[in-house]
Structure formats: C-alpha cells, structure tokens
Scaffold this motif. Structure first.
Motif, short mmCIF file in Angstrom:
data_model
loop_
_atom_site.label_atom_id
_atom_site.label_comp_id
_atom_site.label_asym_id
_atom_site.label_seq_id
_atom_site.Cartn_x
_atom_site.Cartn_y
_atom_site.Cartn_z
N ILE A 98 0.85 -1.20 -0.06
CA ILE A 98 0.04 0.01 -0.13
C ILE A 98 0.95 1.34 0.05
O ILE A 98 0.47 2.17 -0.70
N GLU A 99 1.69 1.19 0.90
CA GLU A 99 2.75 2.31 1.01
C GLU A 99 3.34 2.56 -0.43
O GLU A 99 3.64 3.86 -0.93
N THR A 100 3.84 1.38 -1.29
CA THR A 100 4.54 1.53 -2.27
C THR A 100 3.49 2.04 -3.45
O THR A 100 3.95 2.97 -4.40
N GLU A 101 2.31 1.64 -3.53
CA GLU A 101 1.29 2.11 -4.61
C GLU A 101 0.87 3.61 -4.23
O GLU A 101 1.17 4.28 -5.53
N PHE A 159 3.58 10.15 -10.19
CA PHE A 159 2.87 10.29 -11.52
C PHE A 159 1.83 11.35 -11.42
O PHE A 159 1.15 11.49 -12.53
N GLY A 160 1.58 12.16 -10.28
CA GLY A 160 0.68 13.23 -10.07
C GLY A 160 -0.80 12.76 -9.99
O GLY A 160 -1.79 13.44 -10.30
N GLY A 161 -0.84 11.35 -9.92
CA GLY A 161 -2.43 11.06 -9.62
C GLY A 161 -2.81 10.89 -8.28
O GLY A 161 -2.37 11.24 -7.29
N THR A 162 -4.04 10.20 -8.06
CA THR A 162 -4.80 10.13 -6.76
C THR A 162 -5.06 8.65 -6.31
O THR A 162 -5.28 7.89 -7.24
N TRP A 163 -4.73 8.33 -5.17
CA TRP A 163 -4.97 6.90 -4.81
C TRP A 163 -5.69 7.05 -3.36
O TRP A 163 -5.75 7.94 -2.55
N SER A 164 -6.25 5.97 -2.84
CA SER A 164 -6.97 5.74 -1.58
C SER A 164 -6.88 4.52 -1.13
O SER A 164 -6.51 3.46 -1.80
N MET A 165 -7.17 4.29 0.33
CA MET A 165 -7.35 2.99 0.74
C MET A 165 -8.10 2.17 0.16
O MET A 165 -8.04 0.90 0.00
N GLU A 166 -9.43 2.67 -0.25
CA GLU A 166 -10.35 1.89 -0.95
C GLU A 166 -9.95 1.33 -2.16
O GLU A 166 -10.05 0.01 -2.46
N HIS A 167 -8.81 2.07 -3.02
CA HIS A 167 -8.46 1.38 -4.26
C HIS A 167 -7.38 0.31 -3.87
O HIS A 167 -7.23 -0.84 -4.38
N ALA A 168 -6.38 0.59 -2.91
CA ALA A 168 -5.49 -0.28 -2.34
C ALA A 168 -6.07 -1.48 -1.88
O ALA A 168 -5.78 -3.02 -2.17
N LEU A 169 -7.18 -1.64 -1.10
CA LEU A 169 -7.79 -2.95 -0.46
C LEU A 169 -8.40 -3.56 -1.58
O LEU A 169 -8.67 -4.85 -1.57
N ASN A 170 -8.94 -2.88 -2.83
CA ASN A 170 -9.38 -3.66 -3.86
C ASN A 170 -8.34 -4.48 -4.46
O ASN A 170 -8.87 -5.57 -5.37
N LEU A 171 -7.28 -4.21 -4.22
CA LEU A 171 -6.16 -5.13 -4.95
C LEU A 171 -5.60 -6.05 -4.12
O LEU A 171 -4.70 -7.18 -4.71
N ARG A 198 7.97 -1.86 -10.75
CA ARG A 198 8.08 -0.74 -9.80
C ARG A 198 7.45 -0.95 -8.41
O ARG A 198 8.21 -0.73 -7.40
N LEU A 199 6.36 -1.64 -8.29
CA LEU A 199 5.90 -2.02 -7.03
C LEU A 199 6.57 -3.09 -6.34
O LEU A 199 7.11 -3.00 -5.20
N LEU A 200 7.26 -4.02 -7.06
CA LEU A 200 8.00 -5.23 -6.50
C LEU A 200 9.44 -4.54 -6.00
O LEU A 200 9.91 -4.94 -5.09
N ASP A 201 10.17 -3.62 -6.60
CA ASP A 201 11.29 -2.79 -6.45
C ASP A 201 11.09 -2.37 -5.13
O ASP A 201 11.91 -2.50 -4.29
N GLY A 202 9.99 -1.60 -4.71
CA GLY A 202 9.58 -1.03 -3.32
C GLY A 202 9.49 -1.85 -2.39
O GLY A 202 9.95 -1.97 -1.35
#
Length: 207
Positions: A13-16, A23-35, A63-67
């Motif tokens: 979640i932190e890496t996401e 990239f200037g986007g927005t993310w949320s815990m809801e999105h993170a938990l959907n994954l 990129r996620l795996l790197d983190g």
C-alpha cells in the motif's frame, strides 16, 4: 503468502501511494484494498486506470516489486503463529505448498528467511496463466504435491484467494486480515494462526 504467512500489505500500500504520487495521480485506501489477493498484472492495470500511472501494467508491477522487495529485505513481517505452524507441519512430515500471486523475485527473500525444506512446491503469480480467483494456482500446487485438491487445506486471508482454493476443491481456513471475507460452503474461519497446533488444524479440516 501475503496476509497469511507474512503481512506485507502495508508495504504494498505504501509503495502504491508513492508510485501514484510520483505520476501526479490520486490513490485511496479503498483502491488499495481492492487489490488485495489479486493477480499482479490485474493490479497493475487497475493502478494505471485509477491512479493515472502512465506505464504498462508490467512496468507498474516491476516498480511495485522494487519497493516492496526493498522493505522485505529490511524486515520480514511474519504473521502471528504462521512460522510456528509451518514448522510443526514440516516436523510432522505434512507436505506444504506456497500459493501466491506475488512473483518469484518478491517471494525469494521471504523463502530465504525460512528453512530450505519449508515448502515442497511454490506456485507464484508468474508461473500461472490465470491467477486467483481462478483455481489454476491451487490445482497446480496440488498436482506438484501429488495430492488431490480435496485432500488439501488452504489457508487464505482474502475473498480472491478463498475463491481460488474453493474452486480447486480445497477446504479453506480463512484468517481475515485487511479485508472482510464472505462465508462459504467449505470455509472455516479463525481470527489468527497464533496458538493453532496440528490437532487444531486437523479439526478445522474435519469440520
């Protein structure tokens, strides 16, 4: 693995959040938990669509795996009771398989922290064509263990994983972690693996 053997979801979640912010986007815990529990390429496509990350899904996964690998190499966040139960199973001669949608290069540092013979087979997301919730990962693990899926007890923490194991024919011990898991015909629930011994595991399977 994630959420059951180790609790790496906070690392993911932190890496996401960091990647999406880059990239200037927005993310949320809801999105993170959907994954949680998803095939990584599915997650990569989701992050591209919902987080505005202008990379191919495979590049996003890299990129996620790197983190996350970097964090795991600093500290493996074992789930309570997981290593103790795995050790007891190994000592009793019960064949164990690891079935995860994470890729091999993320699984490697976690396996390095365990005795070499801990798992008789390891099925990762980059070894299958169809990831969870499809039954292929569990069917492959059972085949490589040389057992009928109906004789297997899967331990899962998400609906996605539980669906995969159920569809393969396994009994599922569900230990919810970051997301709620629905009831199911072959699902048995427990709050934690802490204090669960072989006799208790046998009762779960018999039930």
């Amino acid at each position: 693995m994630d959420g059951t053997l180790v609790d790496t979801e906070p690392y993911w979640i932190e890496t996401e959040f960091n990647l999406v912010a880059e990239f200037g986007g927005t993310w949320s815990m809801e999105h993170a938990l959907n994954l949680v529990g998803n095939d990584l390429l599915v997650s990569g496509a989701y992050i591209r669509e919902h987080g505005g990350v202008d990379l191919d899904p495979a590049e996003i996964v890299d990129r996620l795996l790197d983190g996350v690998v970097s964090r795991v190499r600093q500290q493996v966040p074992w789930q309570p009771g997981a290593v103790e139960l795995l050790t007891a199973l190994n000592l009793a001669g019960v064949p164990c398989g690891l079935v995860t949608m994470s890729w091999q290069r993320f699984v490697a540092p976690i396996l390095e922290a365990l005795p070499p013979s801990s798992f008789a087979t390891v099925v990762t997301g980059d070894r299958v064509e169809l990831g969870k919730p499809h039954p292929e990962p569990y069917l492959l693990a059972a085949a490589e263990l040389g057992v009928d899926p109906a004789d297997c007890l899967a331990i899962e923490d998400s609906n996605t994983g539980a669906k995969s194991a159920e569809a393969a024919g396994c009994t599922v011990l569900v230990v919810p972690n970051h997301v709620p898991v629905l009831e199911g015909e072959r699902r048995v629930f427990r709050d934690s693996l802490a204090g669960l011994d072989l006799a208790g595991l046998a009762r779960v399977f018999a039930g």
